[in-house]
Design an enzyme around this catalytic site. Structure first.
Site, PDB file in Angstrom:
ATOM      1  N   ARG A  63       8.737  -7.742  -5.889  1.00 12.95           N
ATOM      2  CA  ARG A  63       8.099  -7.832  -4.572  1.00 12.95           C
ATOM      3  C   ARG A  63       7.815  -9.281  -4.153  1.00 12.95           C
ATOM      4  NH1 ARG A  63       4.644  -4.702  -0.957  1.00 12.95           N
ATOM      5  NH2 ARG A  63       2.779  -5.860  -0.423  1.00 12.95           N
ATOM      6  N   ILE A  89       4.464  -7.485   5.190  1.00 18.21           N
ATOM      7  CA  ILE A  89       5.039  -6.604   4.173  1.00 18.21           C
ATOM      8  C   ILE A  89       3.923  -5.600   3.882  1.00 18.21           C
ATOM      9  CG2 ILE A  89       4.371  -8.234   2.337  1.00 18.21           C
ATOM     10  CD1 ILE A  89       6.722  -7.274   0.671  1.00 18.21           C
ATOM     11  N   SER A  90       4.243  -4.308   3.940  1.00 18.61           N
ATOM     12  CA  SER A  90       3.208  -3.284   3.816  1.00 18.61           C
ATOM     13  C   SER A  90       2.508  -3.363   2.461  1.00 18.61           C
ATOM     14  CB  SER A  90       3.824  -1.891   3.967  1.00 18.61           C
ATOM     15  OG  SER A  90       4.584  -1.812   5.143  1.00 18.61           O
ATOM     16  N   GLN A  91       1.274  -2.868   2.450  1.00 13.07           N
ATOM     17  CA  GLN A  91       0.496  -2.742   1.216  1.00 13.07           C
ATOM     18  C   GLN A  91       1.306  -1.924   0.182  1.00 13.07           C
ATOM     19  OE1 GLN A  91      -2.972  -0.506   2.142  1.00 13.07           O
ATOM     20  NE2 GLN A  91      -3.791  -0.527   0.070  1.00 13.07           N
TER      21      GLN A  91
END
Ligand code: SAH
Length: 240
Positions: A63, A89-91
């Site tokens: 990530r 960037i999403s959780q």
């Protein structure tokens, strides 16, 4: 070089480097391995995500490499991280939850709207057969394309464009995931969903949104349910 070296004088292979403790080697190769393991355990498994294959993929996907250098320290934290151009960037937990709700199979063709960093696409690509992903910001489309190809995720196709228009040339899709929130799910996208397919999307005006799951049955009938509250970047109106 990690391979054994042939020592011609003595006629035997020397594997000295392999005696390095394996964990040391892993951390040397990936300084974020421990952070990633903690992310999976404390943010994802502990909140009830159980799919073994999904957990394996989250453990395997770097990530931090999808986050711009300035935000890299936060890549595994329990919140979204800005990636520029008003995108995030999403959780991690939300990526896991939406992937679990979409439940892609190895034979599925999946469409994502809102490529952003490319991380969600990378996760999907390891669970589905083919991923098509649309990003409206040219710079993000370009950088996501580059990182996905550098990291060898070969079954992802990135297109710069407006997600409201869908991807008619590749439709229908077994799964569709929106990672930007429209006020209502665009009919075009529901139309591009195959019978038996699922669509997962944050829906709502502004930041007050609910996660919606749509299932299209074998006869093309639609069933809709809510999977809780979320806060995504709003989907930009297209057609301009
Ligand atoms: N899935 C991404 C998160 C993206 S944030 C990730 O894993 O990093 C939402 C993204 O949707 C942003 O990059 C934003 O630019 C994009 N977006 C917003 N409106 C859009 C539209 N109409 N069509 C395609 N992409 C859009």
């Amino acid at each position: 070089m990690l391979e054994g070296r042939h020592d011609s004088r003595r006629g035997r292979v020397s594997h000295a480097i392999l005696v390095l403790p394996l964990t040391g080697l892993l951390f040397w190769a990936d300084p974020y391995a421990a952070d990633r393991e903690r992310m999976v355990r404390e943010q994802i498994e502990s909140r009830g995500i159980r799919g073994a294959e999904l957990l394996r993929v989250l453990r395997a996907t770097p990530r931090h490499l999808f986050v711009p250098i300035a935000g890299r320290r936060m890549a595994y934290d329990d919140h979204p991280v800005p990636i520029g151009y008003e995108a995030t960037i999403s959780q991690p937990y939300i990526v896991a939850l939406m992937t679990e709700l979409l439940a892609p199979r190895k034979t599925d063709r999946v469409l994502e709207i809102g490529t952003g960093s490319g991380y969600q696409a990378a996760v999907l690509s390891q669970l589905a057969q083919q991923v098509y992903t649309i990003e409206i910001v040219p710079e993000l489309a370009k950088s996501a394309q580059r990182i996905l190809s550098d990291l060898g995720y070969r079954n992802v196709t990135v297109r710069q464009g407006d997600g409201y228009k869908g991807w008619p040339e590749q439709a229908p899709f077994d799964g569709i995931m929106l990672t930007a929130a429209p006020p209502e799910i665009p009919q075009t996208l529901i139309g591009e969903l195959a019978n038996g397919g699922r669509l997962v999307a944050p829906v709502g005006a502004g930041w007050d949104q609910e996660l919606v799951v749509i299932e299209k049955d074998a006869n093309g009938r639609i069933r809709r349910r809510s999977a809780g509250g979320v806060a995504f970047v709003p989907m930009r109106p297209g057609g301009r």
